[in-house]
Design a protein around this motif. Structure first.
Motif, short mmCIF file in Angstrom:
data_model
loop_
_atom_site.label_atom_id
_atom_site.label_comp_id
_atom_site.label_asym_id
_atom_site.label_seq_id
_atom_site.Cartn_x
_atom_site.Cartn_y
_atom_site.Cartn_z
N PHE A 44 0.83 -1.21 0.00
CA PHE A 44 0.00 0.00 0.00
C PHE A 44 0.86 1.26 0.00
O PHE A 44 0.65 2.18 -0.79
CB PHE A 44 -0.93 -0.01 1.22
N ILE A 45 1.86 1.31 0.90
CA ILE A 45 2.72 2.50 1.02
C ILE A 45 3.57 2.69 -0.24
O ILE A 45 3.71 3.81 -0.74
CB ILE A 45 3.61 2.38 2.27
N VAL A 46 4.13 1.59 -0.75
CA VAL A 46 4.98 1.70 -1.94
C VAL A 46 4.16 2.09 -3.17
O VAL A 46 4.59 2.90 -4.00
CB VAL A 46 5.75 0.39 -2.19
N ASN A 47 2.97 1.53 -3.30
CA ASN A 47 2.11 1.90 -4.44
C ASN A 47 1.70 3.37 -4.36
O ASN A 47 1.60 4.06 -5.37
CB ASN A 47 0.88 1.00 -4.49
N PHE A 48 1.46 3.85 -3.13
CA PHE A 48 1.18 5.28 -2.94
C PHE A 48 2.37 6.12 -3.39
O PHE A 48 2.22 7.14 -4.06
CB PHE A 48 0.86 5.56 -1.47
N ALA A 49 3.60 5.69 -3.01
CA ALA A 49 4.80 6.43 -3.39
C ALA A 49 5.00 6.42 -4.90
O ALA A 49 5.38 7.45 -5.49
CB ALA A 49 6.02 5.84 -2.69
N LEU A 50 4.77 5.28 -5.53
CA LEU A 50 4.91 5.19 -6.99
C LEU A 50 3.95 6.16 -7.68
O LEU A 50 4.32 6.86 -8.62
CB LEU A 50 4.63 3.76 -7.46
N THR A 51 2.71 6.20 -7.21
CA THR A 51 1.72 7.08 -7.82
C THR A 51 2.05 8.54 -7.57
O THR A 51 1.95 9.38 -8.47
CB THR A 51 0.32 6.76 -7.27
N THR A 52 2.46 8.85 -6.33
CA THR A 52 2.72 10.24 -5.96
C THR A 52 3.96 10.81 -6.63
O THR A 52 3.94 11.93 -7.16
CB THR A 52 2.88 10.35 -4.42
N PHE A 53 5.05 10.05 -6.62
CA PHE A 53 6.32 10.58 -7.10
C PHE A 53 6.61 10.27 -8.57
O PHE A 53 7.35 10.99 -9.22
CB PHE A 53 7.47 10.05 -6.25
N MET A 54 6.01 9.19 -9.10
CA MET A 54 6.32 8.78 -10.47
C MET A 54 5.10 8.69 -11.37
O MET A 54 5.23 8.39 -12.56
CB MET A 54 7.06 7.43 -10.44
N GLY A 55 3.93 8.90 -10.79
CA GLY A 55 2.72 8.85 -11.60
C GLY A 55 2.37 7.46 -12.07
O GLY A 55 1.70 7.28 -13.08
N GLU A 56 2.82 6.45 -11.34
CA GLU A 56 2.55 5.07 -11.73
C GLU A 56 1.61 4.42 -10.73
O GLU A 56 1.63 4.74 -9.54
CB GLU A 56 3.85 4.25 -11.79
N GLY A 57 0.79 3.50 -11.21
CA GLY A 57 -0.09 2.76 -10.34
C GLY A 57 0.30 1.30 -10.30
O GLY A 57 -0.55 0.43 -10.18
N LYS A 58 1.58 1.03 -10.39
CA LYS A 58 2.07 -0.34 -10.43
C LYS A 58 1.75 -1.07 -9.12
O LYS A 58 1.92 -0.53 -8.04
CB LYS A 58 3.60 -0.33 -10.65
N VAL A 59 1.28 -2.29 -9.24
CA VAL A 59 0.93 -3.08 -8.07
C VAL A 59 2.14 -3.87 -7.60
O VAL A 59 2.80 -4.54 -8.38
CB VAL A 59 -0.23 -4.06 -8.38
N LEU A 60 2.44 -3.76 -6.31
CA LEU A 60 3.56 -4.49 -5.73
C LEU A 60 3.03 -5.75 -5.05
O LEU A 60 2.25 -5.67 -4.11
CB LEU A 60 4.27 -3.61 -4.68
N PRO A 61 3.42 -6.93 -5.51
CA PRO A 61 2.91 -8.17 -4.93
C PRO A 61 3.36 -8.36 -3.49
O PRO A 61 4.34 -7.78 -3.04
CB PRO A 61 3.52 -9.26 -5.83
N LEU A 62 2.63 -9.18 -2.76
CA LEU A 62 2.96 -9.48 -1.38
C LEU A 62 4.21 -10.34 -1.31
O LEU A 62 4.41 -11.23 -2.12
CB LEU A 62 1.79 -10.20 -0.71
N GLN A 63 5.03 -10.10 -0.28
CA GLN A 63 6.31 -10.79 -0.14
C GLN A 63 6.24 -11.87 0.95
O GLN A 63 6.89 -11.77 1.99
CB GLN A 63 7.40 -9.77 0.20
N VAL A 64 5.44 -12.90 0.71
CA VAL A 64 5.25 -13.94 1.71
C VAL A 64 6.56 -14.65 2.03
O VAL A 64 6.87 -14.93 3.19
CB VAL A 64 4.19 -14.96 1.23
N ASP A 65 7.36 -14.95 1.00
CA ASP A 65 8.61 -15.68 1.24
C ASP A 65 9.57 -14.89 2.11
O ASP A 65 10.28 -15.45 2.94
CB ASP A 65 9.27 -16.05 -0.09
N LYS A 66 9.59 -13.55 1.94
CA LYS A 66 10.48 -12.73 2.75
C LYS A 66 10.03 -12.72 4.21
O LYS A 66 10.85 -12.71 5.14
CB LYS A 66 10.52 -11.29 2.21
N VAL A 67 8.71 -12.69 4.43
CA VAL A 67 8.19 -12.72 5.79
C VAL A 67 8.58 -14.03 6.47
O VAL A 67 8.97 -14.07 7.64
CB VAL A 67 6.66 -12.54 5.79
N ILE A 68 8.48 -15.14 5.72
CA ILE A 68 8.86 -16.44 6.26
C ILE A 68 10.33 -16.45 6.64
O ILE A 68 10.73 -17.00 7.67
CB ILE A 68 8.55 -17.55 5.24
#
Length: 289
Positions: free
Chosen positions: A116-140
């Motif tokens: 959510f935060i990164v997608n907000f930053a992409l839209t705000t600073f770069m005008g992109e609405g790119k979706v960032l997938p969830l990082q389940v493996d990193k959490v594990i």
């Protein structure tokens, strides 16, 4: 390639051994106190997930960072604390049980908050609405590096308390050695770009680091949390999982942007020194309230 292998293999192993040492100083009673007094956990999570992204956004705008660097700094703000935060809290005599609880909870909640935060930053600073997938493996991975070795250390503490007491000082020294090796490995890995990177994003990363530790320590103190809890929250919020942020920034299937990895890379170098200074400052004339 060798440098990448060193980071991929040495860093998790080093942090795992460090966490084993931390577990030697913990008992089940430490975690029961966290459950009985949940206010510290709530304060830490609010600082991490609400206040910190706002502070980071203000710094990115205030320093007029280029869009990609601004997104990289916001990515860092969205990343949970890592095992290194638990180590620094241990060395600074913070509430390590609280650290481990916050790391575990943050790692789970970041599945939702980080995209959510990164997608907000992409839209705000770069005008992109790119979706960032969830990082389940990193959490594990975070759970594995933090909880498994800590559980082993706690088991030793429960079964052989005298052995755990005898190992405490040597393990603290060994942990400090591992910290030095981690810093050295990071500097060697990033030596080709370190000068330009520091010039471009270093001041913003430093200010964000100091602001993170300030928010994490002084807000809990203002809310009358004790010093050990405040130190723990300060370390948890001030020491982000830079490895996770760099992985997300550079992964071909995610952001695939090496420039976005510069803020977390620089921050990861700075935080070792500022965290050590922070630990020293908060322990001057210490009173264990």
């Amino acid at each position: 390639m060798q440098s990448s292998a060193l980071t991929a293999i040495f860093l998790p192993v080093a942090l795992g051994i460090i966490m084993l040492g931390l577990g030697l100083s913990l008992t089940i009673a430490d975690f029961k106190r966290v459950v009985v007094y949940p206010r510290a956990v709530i304060v830490g999570l609010l600082c991490q997930m609400l206040i910190l992204p706002v502070v980071c956004y203000g710094l990115a705008v205030g320093f007029n960072l280029p869009p990609e660097l601004a997104v990289g700094l916001m990515l860092l703000a969205a990343s949970p604390g890592g095992a290194t935060a638990n180590l620094f809290s241990h060395l600074a005599k913070g509430d390590v049980a609280l650290n481990i609880t916050l790391t575990a909870v943050n790692s789970v909640l970041s599945l939702l908050t980080l995209p959510f935060i990164v997608n907000f930053a992409l839209t705000t600073f770069m005008g992109e609405g790119k979706v960032l997938p969830l990082q389940v493996d990193k959490v594990i991975q975070v759970f594995a590096i933090v909880l498994v070795p800590v559980s082993i250390g706690m088991t030793i503490r429960g079964v052989r308390p005298k052995l755990a007491d005898g190992l405490d000082r040597p393990v603290r020294i060994l942990s400090a050695v591992f910290l030095i090796l981690i810093v050295a490995a990071t500097i060697i890995k990033e030596r080709a770009i370190i000068g330009d990177a520091f010039a471009s994003v270093g001041p913003a990363a430093l200010c964000f680091n100091l602001a993170s530790m300030g928010v994490g320590y002084f807000i809990p103190r203002l809310l009358r949390l004790n010093k050990r809890q405040s130190i723990a929250i300060g370390m948890e919020i001030g020491i982000h999982n830079g490895t996770l942020a760099i992985a997300i920034a550079t992964a071909p299937t995610l952001l695939n942007n090496s420039v976005m990895a510069l803020p977390p890379a620089i921050y990861s170098l700075i935080m070792f020194f500022t965290a050590a200074a922070f630990g020293w400052l908060v322990n001057r004339g210490r009173n264990n309230d």
